[in-house]
Design a protein around this motif. Structure first.
Motif, PDB file in Angstrom:
ATOM      1  N   THR A   1      49.627 -47.770  99.875  1.00  7.29           N
ATOM      2  CA  THR A   1      49.769 -47.211 101.294  1.00  7.29           C
ATOM      3  C   THR A   1      48.570 -48.004 102.245  1.00  7.29           C
ATOM      4  O   THR A   1      47.815 -48.253 101.573  1.00  7.29           O
ATOM      5  N   SER A   2      48.941 -47.521 103.424  1.00 12.74           N
ATOM      6  CA  SER A   2      47.921 -47.940 104.399  1.00 12.74           C
ATOM      7  C   SER A   2      47.281 -46.770 104.906  1.00 12.74           C
ATOM      8  O   SER A   2      47.744 -45.704 104.932  1.00 12.74           O
ATOM      9  N   ALA A   3      45.815 -46.909 105.440  1.00 15.02           N
ATOM     10  CA  ALA A   3      45.244 -45.925 105.973  1.00 15.02           C
ATOM     11  C   ALA A   3      44.101 -46.361 107.039  1.00 15.02           C
ATOM     12  O   ALA A   3      43.749 -47.483 106.903  1.00 15.02           O
ATOM     13  N   SER A   4      43.932 -45.642 108.033  1.00 18.19           N
ATOM     14  CA  SER A   4      42.768 -46.092 109.070  1.00 18.19           C
ATOM     15  C   SER A   4      41.622 -45.286 108.449  1.00 18.19           C
ATOM     16  O   SER A   4      40.430 -45.707 108.956  1.00 18.19           O
TER      17      SER A   4
ATOM     18  N   GLY B   1      53.080 -42.746 120.236  1.00 15.30           N
ATOM     19  CA  GLY B   1      51.664 -43.192 120.355  1.00 15.30           C
ATOM     20  C   GLY B   1      51.448 -44.208 119.083  1.00 15.30           C
ATOM     21  O   GLY B   1      52.495 -44.032 118.312  1.00 15.30           O
ATOM     22  N   ARG B   2      50.533 -44.652 119.179  1.00 15.16           N
ATOM     23  CA  ARG B   2      50.098 -45.547 118.020  1.00 15.16           C
ATOM     24  C   ARG B   2      49.491 -44.724 116.675  1.00 15.16           C
ATOM     25  O   ARG B   2      48.623 -44.068 116.937  1.00 15.16           O
ATOM     26  N   LEU B   3      50.267 -44.953 115.792  1.00 12.64           N
ATOM     27  CA  LEU B   3      50.107 -43.993 114.678  1.00 12.64           C
ATOM     28  C   LEU B   3      49.204 -44.527 113.603  1.00 12.64           C
ATOM     29  O   LEU B   3      49.312 -44.309 112.307  1.00 12.64           O
ATOM     30  N   LEU B   4      48.268 -45.323 113.914  1.00  6.69           N
ATOM     31  CA  LEU B   4      47.208 -45.818 113.013  1.00  6.69           C
ATOM     32  C   LEU B   4      47.888 -46.744 111.927  1.00  6.69           C
ATOM     33  O   LEU B   4      48.469 -47.410 112.142  1.00  6.69           O
ATOM     34  N   GLY B   5      47.679 -46.405 110.496  1.00  7.15           N
ATOM     35  CA  GLY B   5      48.108 -46.918 109.473  1.00  7.15           C
ATOM     36  C   GLY B   5      49.339 -46.455 109.151  1.00  7.15           C
ATOM     37  O   GLY B   5      50.310 -47.158 108.331  1.00  7.15           O
TER      38      GLY B   5
ATOM     39  N   GLU C   1      43.809 -50.680 109.839  1.00  5.80           N
ATOM     40  CA  GLU C   1      44.154 -50.025 111.062  1.00  5.80           C
ATOM     41  C   GLU C   1      45.669 -50.082 111.397  1.00  5.80           C
ATOM     42  O   GLU C   1      46.349 -50.284 110.064  1.00  5.80           O
ATOM     43  N   GLN C   2      46.085 -50.542 112.339  1.00  7.14           N
ATOM     44  CA  GLN C   2      47.494 -50.675 112.704  1.00  7.14           C
ATOM     45  C   GLN C   2      48.038 -51.703 111.631  1.00  7.14           C
ATOM     46  O   GLN C   2      49.212 -51.630 111.293  1.00  7.14           O
ATOM     47  N   ALA C   3      47.682 -53.047 111.554  1.00  2.70           N
ATOM     48  CA  ALA C   3      47.982 -54.104 110.911  1.00  2.70           C
ATOM     49  C   ALA C   3      48.057 -53.699 109.341  1.00  2.70           C
ATOM     50  O   ALA C   3      48.830 -54.427 108.570  1.00  2.70           O
ATOM     51  N   GLY C   4      47.354 -52.546 109.039  1.00  2.84           N
ATOM     52  CA  GLY C   4      47.536 -52.405 107.540  1.00  2.84           C
ATOM     53  C   GLY C   4      48.639 -51.960 106.922  1.00  2.84           C
ATOM     54  O   GLY C   4      48.805 -51.886 105.830  1.00  2.84           O
ATOM     55  N   GLY C   5      49.493 -51.499 107.722  1.00  2.00           N
ATOM     56  CA  GLY C   5      50.660 -50.891 107.481  1.00  2.00           C
ATOM     57  C   GLY C   5      51.968 -51.896 107.039  1.00  2.00           C
ATOM     58  O   GLY C   5      52.661 -51.859 105.976  1.00  2.00           O
ATOM     59  N   LEU C   6      51.680 -53.205 107.693  1.00  3.68           N
ATOM     60  CA  LEU C   6      52.292 -54.231 107.197  1.00  3.68           C
ATOM     61  C   LEU C   6      51.960 -54.940 105.994  1.00  3.68           C
ATOM     62  O   LEU C   6      52.572 -55.273 105.271  1.00  3.68           O
TER      63      LEU C   6
END
Length: 411
Positions: A109-112, A338-342, A167-172
């Protein structure tokens, strides 16, 4: 036929979504196609003392109706949402990891950050009542890898497990890491991200970034690629996906093969003042090369859409440079959440896959004064019916992270 090897195909066979406009994939997708926004004034705490007061907030729900009661005292709101999304994704994939061999399934998973709301409440208890009133669950409920841990425990995912923090890039990046595990022989991976930081403690950290909109109007607070853009709106939620080898999914008769994770590229921006170009274009080129595709093969781009005038200009110029001015439809449905961070980029991936399934590109809402109309063919206001065989998803994270992911129809 084996799914192993560095070029083996990986396909998405299940998805689960939790977002400000829907707690299931179907509910969320229907809201997106209606152009429905979940951006509103924060209600989870009193935001009046903060410079930013608007967020993509998931409406209140009863977690006891969706999760075992034993999990509720030990989990942050973010983790509860992640567990709900993981359950939907595995059900959608018709996969039961506990019935598979040990170590056959993993989770990335990704997380901020982590369970900020849980931690905030325990700090309040510490200072107001004393140490004996602090929950023992604080030892892990706040921790950024907690979603990976709780999902793996609940579903018996004893294979590879990790968390990506960009942050946002971590999801990919999380999806790309899961794909590597599938290529290395792990039959099934749960991957993506669900994030949420709507508590006084975390909110203060977020707005100190200087990139959060201070508008008090939910309709105009987040306007990427618009001449009125003044920052982003942050939200909570995201998506979790089930990723399997294409051959295995076909052999077991998976009900869904939404699409293939075909290519990925990740870069880091150069030091400010160096005079070097940002790394976003190189990430796009790496992703296309990894997918063995060209720009002409891409039918739509799901933009990062920072909502910052300078960052939006960089992204617009990158897309015009790669695809040609107005050379590909571009959309940013995150204007509704909105931007959902991770969790934001995995949600974009889920939407790209649904776009391929249904032949429709979701809209970018509220952008009434486009700032880069000469560079971008921005899908605005209403969905655009169009066949989508391949999509590019972009994400950038605070601190210079860039990530690009290509998904295409499964064959």
């Amino acid at each position: 036929m084996s799914d192993g090897g560095p070029t083996a195909r990986s396909v998405v066979t299940g998805m689960g979504v939790v977002a400000p406009t829907g707690l299931t994939t179907a509910a969320y997708w229907a809201a997106v196609l209606r152009g429905e926004s979940g951006i509103r004034t924060i209600t989870r705490f009193d935001p009046s003392g903060y410079s930013a007061r608007i967020a993509g907030e998931i409406p209140e729900y009863d977690p006891s109706q969706l999760l075992p009661s034993r999990l509720l005292p030990q989990t942050d709101r973010m983790t509860r949402l992640a567990l709900i999304a993981a359950e939907e994704a595995l059900t959608d994939a018709d996969a039961t990891p506990r019935e598979m061999p040990p170590f056959a399934c993993g989770v990335v998973t990704s997380a901020s950050g982590g369970g900020f709301e849980f931690g905030h409440k325990e700090l309040e208890a510490l200072w107001a009542k004393g140490a004996k009133y602090v929950s023992a669950y604080q030892s892990f409920a706040w921790f950024y890898p907690v979603n990976t841990g709780q999902i793996s425990i609940r579903h018996g995912l004893r294979g590879p497990g990790s968390t990506v923090v960009a942050e946002q890039a971590g999801g990919l990046d999380a999806l790309a890491k899961a794909r590597r595990h599938v290529r290395s022989g792990t039959p099934l991976m749960v991957t993506g991200g669900v994030d949420g930081s709507l508590s006084p403690w975390s909110w203060l950290c977020i707005i100190r970034s200087g990139r959060v909109s201070t508008s008090t109007d939910p309709r105009t607070a987040y306007l990427p690629f618009d001449r009125r853009a003044e920052g982003a709106v942050v939200g909570e939620g995201g998506a979790l996906l089930v990723l399997e080898g294409a051959d295995r999914a076909r052999e077991r008769g998976a009900a869904h093969r939404y699409g293939e994770v075909a290519g990925h590229g990740a870069t880091f921006d150069p030091r400010p003042g160096s005079g070097r170009e940002p790394g976003l274009r190189r990430a796009v080129e790496l992703a296309l090369r990894d997918a063995r595709m060209t720009a002409a093969d891409i039918d739509v781009v799901f933009a990062d859409a920072a909502g910052d005038p300078d960052l939006d200009r960089i992204e617009a110029e990158v897309l015009a440079g790669v695809f040609g001015p107005r050379g590909v439809p571009v959309t940013a449905p995150k204007t509704m959440t909105g931007r959902l961070l991770g969790g934001g980029a995995p949600l974009d991936v889920a939407m790209a896959l649904l776009s391929m399934r249904d032949g429709v590109i979701p809209p970018t809402v509220h952008v009434d004064a486009p700032a880069h109309a000469d560079l971008l063919d921005l899908v605005r206001d209403t969905p655009r019916e169009q066949k989508v065989a391949a999509a590019l998803i972009l994400a950038r994270g605070q601190g210079g992270y860039n990530s690009a992911l290509v998904v295409r129809e499964a064959v």
